[in-house]
Motif scaffolding. Sequence first.
Motif, PDB file in Angstrom:
ATOM      1  N   TRP A 236       0.831  -1.204   0.000  1.00 12.28           N
ATOM      2  CA  TRP A 236       0.000   0.000   0.000  1.00 12.28           C
ATOM      3  C   TRP A 236       0.869   1.259   0.000  1.00 12.28           C
ATOM      4  O   TRP A 236       0.558   2.237  -0.701  1.00 12.28           O
ATOM      5  N   HIS A 241      -2.285  -1.858  -4.440  1.00 13.78           N
ATOM      6  CA  HIS A 241      -3.419  -2.270  -3.603  1.00 13.78           C
ATOM      7  C   HIS A 241      -3.052  -3.562  -2.880  1.00 13.78           C
ATOM      8  O   HIS A 241      -3.273  -4.669  -3.385  1.00 13.78           O
ATOM      9  N   GLU A 325      -9.295   4.577   0.654  1.00 12.98           N
ATOM     10  CA  GLU A 325      -8.533   5.167  -0.448  1.00 12.98           C
ATOM     11  C   GLU A 325      -8.427   6.688  -0.351  1.00 12.98           C
ATOM     12  O   GLU A 325      -7.366   7.242  -0.685  1.00 12.98           O
ATOM     13  N   PHE A 329      -4.556   8.025  -0.521  1.00 13.94           N
ATOM     14  CA  PHE A 329      -4.113   8.823  -1.663  1.00 13.94           C
ATOM     15  C   PHE A 329      -4.353  10.318  -1.467  1.00 13.94           C
ATOM     16  O   PHE A 329      -3.848  11.134  -2.246  1.00 13.94           O
TER      17      PHE A 329
END
Length: 425
Positions: A236, A241, A325, A329
């Motif tokens: 990660w 992923h 996510e 991110f």
Amino acid sequence: MQKFMDFMEKYFIPVAAKIGAQKHLIAVRDGFVSIMPIVMAGSFATLINALPVPGYKEFMEKTFGIEWKFVQNAIWDASFGVMSLLVVFTTAYSLAKSYEKDGIACATVCYASLAMFYGVVPVGGDSFKGATGLFVALGIALIFGTIFCKLLGNPKLLIKMPDGVPPAVSKSFAALFPSMIVLVLAGITKAILVWVFGINSIHQLVLDSIQGPLMGVFTAGLAPILFLIFLQQLLWFFGLHGSNVLAPVINAILLPLTTLNIEAFNLGNKPENIINSQFLDSFVNMGGSGATICLLIAIFIVSKNKANKIIANLSVAPGLFNINEPVIFGMPIVLNPIYIIPFIIVPLVCAIIAYLATLWGIMPVIGILAPWTTPPVIGAWMSTGSFRGALVALINIAVGTALYLPFVMAADKKAILEESQGLAQ
């Protein structure tokens, strides 16, 4: 740190990226994802059968009679009881789609191939149609599915139908010879196993020699699951992923351990496997990989950085359902040297706390499969059938938040410094 980053980007990341994009591994992952709704239905049926409430069983028997478990047991038989049959179909279908071939035809021929390898089972015996037959089911889907996809479309094996024939009929005849070849190969394989090697049950052989030992690795202690968690977090951190890359391992090895616990729970026995797939969902991946629900709480407590707070506000809703996510991110955590330490350490610490709490009898062993999107704490309560499981999850969140706090403050200081330098320029 920079040397470590350079080494990982040069040697580790390219290999991990290739593994994550490998067609067969993706097919296994997607195959399991496809059956999750059915598996969840079976898990809830088990929960209804064995709800850990005093007097519950007696109340249900008085209200609905001694056969009150009939419907739930039927759901179990149609979900966990035939998991291998479901997985061979969905995995073969996903594999064919990755080759841009006829998914239904591939899934059907692989299902038929698997049927050849089941022997005559005595009443009450294990037919390996459930989780114990997963390795054979996956092997047949990947091996015979690949052969079928390679054969399908070969001009020498194609039966061309005249114009005006319905497309469904044309597709069926196009798959005729490839299907026959695959089924003959499956039959020959079984004949060799039985006549040459004297192996009457390939399922028992694989269970004893491969699947069982691999499952035993994760029941022997903490080290294997800690390594798996470490690897997942590292993937990660570099933008891969991790959960998807390792999904074939988790589903093929850890999910059967969960299933064995559920079977024991359903029969009123004590589950034995502390480490299983649900262990990760309930006590490690709280808020998502990295236990990022703890990071969000830490940001709300100490962060004064407006950008961080905006991202946290946007991430808290999906984070409550273990979708992170936006955090990974958005912060970002990917390639962020400040957050790499807590992002790896917090899940490891949570796993150790939950393992010891189970080992010492503070909470029960997991016996229910909860949807991975179940909010933290609630998922722990559901999977253990006890408020003590929820308490351990709360302790994990508190400890994880405390570990994230100094790194949030360090990130704040770095952001303030960069902002001041930008203004000075």
